[in-house]
Enzyme design. Sequence first.
Site, short mmCIF file in Angstrom:
data_model
loop_
_atom_site.label_atom_id
_atom_site.label_comp_id
_atom_site.label_asym_id
_atom_site.label_seq_id
_atom_site.Cartn_x
_atom_site.Cartn_y
_atom_site.Cartn_z
N HIS A 153 18.05 48.39 71.49
CA HIS A 153 19.01 48.90 70.49
C HIS A 153 20.39 48.26 70.73
CE1 HIS A 153 21.12 51.66 67.91
NE2 HIS A 153 20.07 52.44 67.74
N GLU A 256 18.73 45.14 66.26
CA GLU A 256 17.84 45.74 67.25
C GLU A 256 16.44 45.17 67.07
OE1 GLU A 256 18.03 49.89 66.13
OE2 GLU A 256 20.13 49.67 65.58
C1 BG6 Z 1 18.98 53.26 64.68
C2 BG6 Z 1 18.26 54.05 63.63
O1 BG6 Z 1 18.06 52.45 65.37
O2 BG6 Z 1 19.60 54.16 65.60
C3 BG6 Z 1 19.24 55.00 62.95
O3 BG6 Z 1 17.64 53.20 62.70
C4 BG6 Z 1 19.94 55.86 63.97
O4 BG6 Z 1 18.55 55.79 61.99
C5 BG6 Z 1 20.57 54.97 65.02
O5 BG6 Z 1 20.91 56.66 63.31
C6 BG6 Z 1 21.30 55.73 66.13
O6 BG6 Z 1 20.47 56.67 66.71
P1 BG6 Z 1 21.01 57.65 67.83
O7 BG6 Z 1 19.87 58.54 68.19
O8 BG6 Z 1 21.44 56.78 68.97
O9 BG6 Z 1 22.18 58.38 67.22
#
Ligand code: BG6
Length: 281
Positions: A153, A256
């Site tokens: 991510h 990501e």
């Molecule tokens: C992304 C998702 O990978 O991560 C989104 O596609 C999400 O939908 C984002 O909002 C952040 O997620 P988190 O759990 O770190 O707030």
Amino acid sequence: MPAEEKNKVIYVSHPSGSTAEIALYGATVTSWKTRGVERLFVSQKAIRDGSKAIRGGIPLVFPIFGTKENISLPQHGFARNSYWEYLGLIADNNEVTVRFALKDTALEKTLRNGWPHSFRLTYTVTLTASSLKTALMVKNEDQDTFEFNTLLHTYLNAPDISKVSVKGLTGLTYVDKVQNGAKATESRDEVTVSSEVDRIYCDAPNKLQVNFGGLNVVDIEKFGLKDTVVWNPWIDKAKAMGDFGDEEFHNMICVEVGSVADWVKLGGGETWTGGQVLSVL
Ligand code: BG6
């Protein structure tokens, strides 16, 4: 793990001057600098005490992406919320490598029950003068097959989101999470961001390029991974997140790489590897 170990960060430096930092919490890469320039974004409001995944850098998504019906795990799984074991550093003239491990037995019981499989994850971070490679190895230590999603991510540091474009996604089908999961086809040669974006580009090519304006470019090459997610929360979602500054959406883009549209199936005793190489000119 002793309390003083919990907030531990591993600092890696390369003779060229490039550096990286990896928190044991989540094995989250929280900094990657080349020629003195920080390439990753970490929110100024990121929580670093181990009570929440770090908002920025490269959190590791495993074994689910988002949330799944019938699997009681936190959003994006447990890897980013667990303390990893540091396995050590290997250096030669060209690259410096650090490795981390996470086993099911290191998880709290509630997390193990949410995904009751025996596994070993090994995460390898390799720094060179101009690149950062992050690779995840998943070993199924059960006798039966299990299924997982995984994703790197990556939050990239963007001086100005209005100048950012992502090349390499043309013609791909994407799942648009901003449009309740509707599918569409990307027609643009360069994907730009001027509102909330949350898309899973399915079966994306292995090479992508993120241009931040002028010569500021990060090349992303994935391996063993099928999809690419592009995310920017924009104004309202930014305000709704407690660990993200209201205006910080101007200064980041998440690109990501992962396997999230379908499950990866891994047979008992088998090993799977996937990852990415981020590189700059
Ligand atoms: C992304 C998702 O990978 O991560 C989104 O596609 C999400 O939908 C984002 O909002 C952040 O997620 P988190 O759990 O770190 O707030």
